[in-house]
Write a protein that holds these residues in place. Structure first.
Motif: not given
Length: 295
Positions: A191-205
Motif C-alpha cells: 500500500s501507500y502510506l501518506f504522513i501529513e506532518n504538522v504544518g511547519n517548515l522548520v522542525c519537521p525537516s
C-alpha cells in the motif's frame, strides 16, 4: 519534547482513529527521565529519559566534568551536557526511523512524508488524491496536528483509513510517533502510506520518519523566497508541489522565481504545479506517485 527545537517537555501525544471513544485513546507521555524498570500496569507506557550532566559510563569521573567541590568554588558547566542531549535525541530518532524503514520495505509500503507551512493545502491535495485514485491506490494516512480531529475526519470522508496524532505543544512528528501510529493503523502490504506532518517548515525537516520520499508543498499565496528562508526543508525533499495555481492571476507570485530559489539549495528537486481546487497538474502528480512503485 525536543531539545533541538524547544518543544515543551510536558507535551501530551494522543493517537486516535476517527469515531474512536475517548477511553480508547492511546496516550504517549514524554518525560525528561528514562528508567529501565517495568512498565506501569495501567495502560500507559511511560518512558523516562535521564539526561544528567554526569556521564554514567565514566562512573562520575569528576575531572572530566570540570566540577570543583571546594567549598569556596562550585562551578557547573552545562554547555557540554546540552550538546549531548541534542545528539542523543536525534540519534534515538534516527535509529527508530531505520526500524520504520525496514518494516515498510519488508511490506513494500511506499511512504510519503508531506510537509509544508500551515495553510499550503496539504489536506486538500491529499483529499483530492484519495478520492480520484480510490480504485487504483490502496492508501492509508497518518495525520499530524497539535489539536483536533478535523483533518482526520476529512481524510476518513475521502475514503482512507486514518489515524490522528495530536502533538499538543509539539511542532513536528517524530519516528517514534509514526511507529506507534502504524501499529494501530496496520497498513496493508503493497500500500501507500501518506504522513501529513504538522504544518511547519522548520522542525519537521530535521526528523527522519522512515519515509520513502519527502514532498514539500508550497502555495502561490506564500512568498517565492520561501526555499531560501527555510533551506533545510527544501534540501531534504525530493518533490515540491506548488499548490493553488488557480490563484496565480490574483497574487504576486513567480513560479520561476520559487524554482530558482529552491534549485540553488537542492539542484535535484522536482516540481509540479497543481491546484487542489481545479485539479490542474494532478495527473502529473499521480504519474509521479505511480512511478515510485515502478522504480
Amino acid at each position: 519534547m525536543c531539545g533541538t527545537c524547544g518543544c515543551g517537555e510536558d507535551s501530551h501525544i494522543i493517537y486516535r482513529k476517527p469515531g474512536a471513544p475517548e477511553k480508547g485513546h492511546l496516550h504517549y507521555h514524554v518525560h525528561p527521565h528514562e528508567h529501565d524498570g517495568s512498565e506501569h500496569e495501567h495502560g500507559h507506557h511511560h518512558h523516562h529519559d535521564h539526561d544528567h550532566v554526569h556521564s554514567h559510563e565514566d562512573e562520575h569521573v569528576h575531572s572530566e566534568h570540570a566540577h570543583s567541590h571546594h567549598p569556596a568554588h562550585h562551578d557547573h558547566s552545562h554547555e557540554t551536557s546540552t550538546i549531548r542531549l541534542e545528539r542523543n535525541i536525534m540519534a534515538k530518532n534516527d535509529m527508530m526511523a531505520e526500524r520504520n524503514r525496514g518494516y515498510f520495505e519488508a511490506l513494500n509500503i511506499t511512504v510519503l512524508n508531506l510537509v509544508s507551512s500551515p495553510g499550503s493545502g496539504k489536506t486538500s491535495v491529499l483529499e483530492r488524491t484519495l478520492k480520484e485514485l480510490a480504485g487504483s491506490l490502496d492508501a492509508f494516512v497518518i495525520e499530524g496536528d497539535q489539536q483536533t480531529m478535523l483533518d482526520a475526519e476529512r481524510i476518513k470522508a475521502a475514503g482512507a483509513p486514518v489515524i490522528q496524532i495530536n502533538t499538543g505543544n509539539g511542532c513536528h512528528l517524530d519516528a517514534l510517533m509514526v511507529n506507534k501510529a502504524v501499529k494501530q493503523l496496520e497498513p496493508k502490504k503493497g500500500s501507500y502510506l501518506f504522513i501529513e506532518n504538522v504544518g511547519n517548515l522548520v522542525c519537521p525537516s530535521l526528523f527522519d520518519l522512515g519515509e520513502s520520499k519527502r514532498v514539500v508543498i508550497i502555495s502561490v499565496t506564500e512568498g517565492a523566497d520561501k526555499p531560501s528562508k527555510y533551506p533545510t526543508m527544501f534540501e531534504t525533499a525530493q518533490l515540491c508541489l506548488i499548490n493553488k495555481s488557480d490563484l496565480l492571476p490574483y497574487v504576486d507570485f513567480s513560479i520561476e522565481e520559487v524554482k530558482e530559489h529552491a534549485l540553488r539549495i537542492n539542484p535535484k528537486l522536482s516540481f509540479i504545479v497543481v491546484s487542489a481546487r481545479s485539479g490542474e497538474g494532478f495527473e502529473l502528480w499521480y504519474d509521479w506517485l505511480k512511478g515510485l512503485r515502478n522504480a
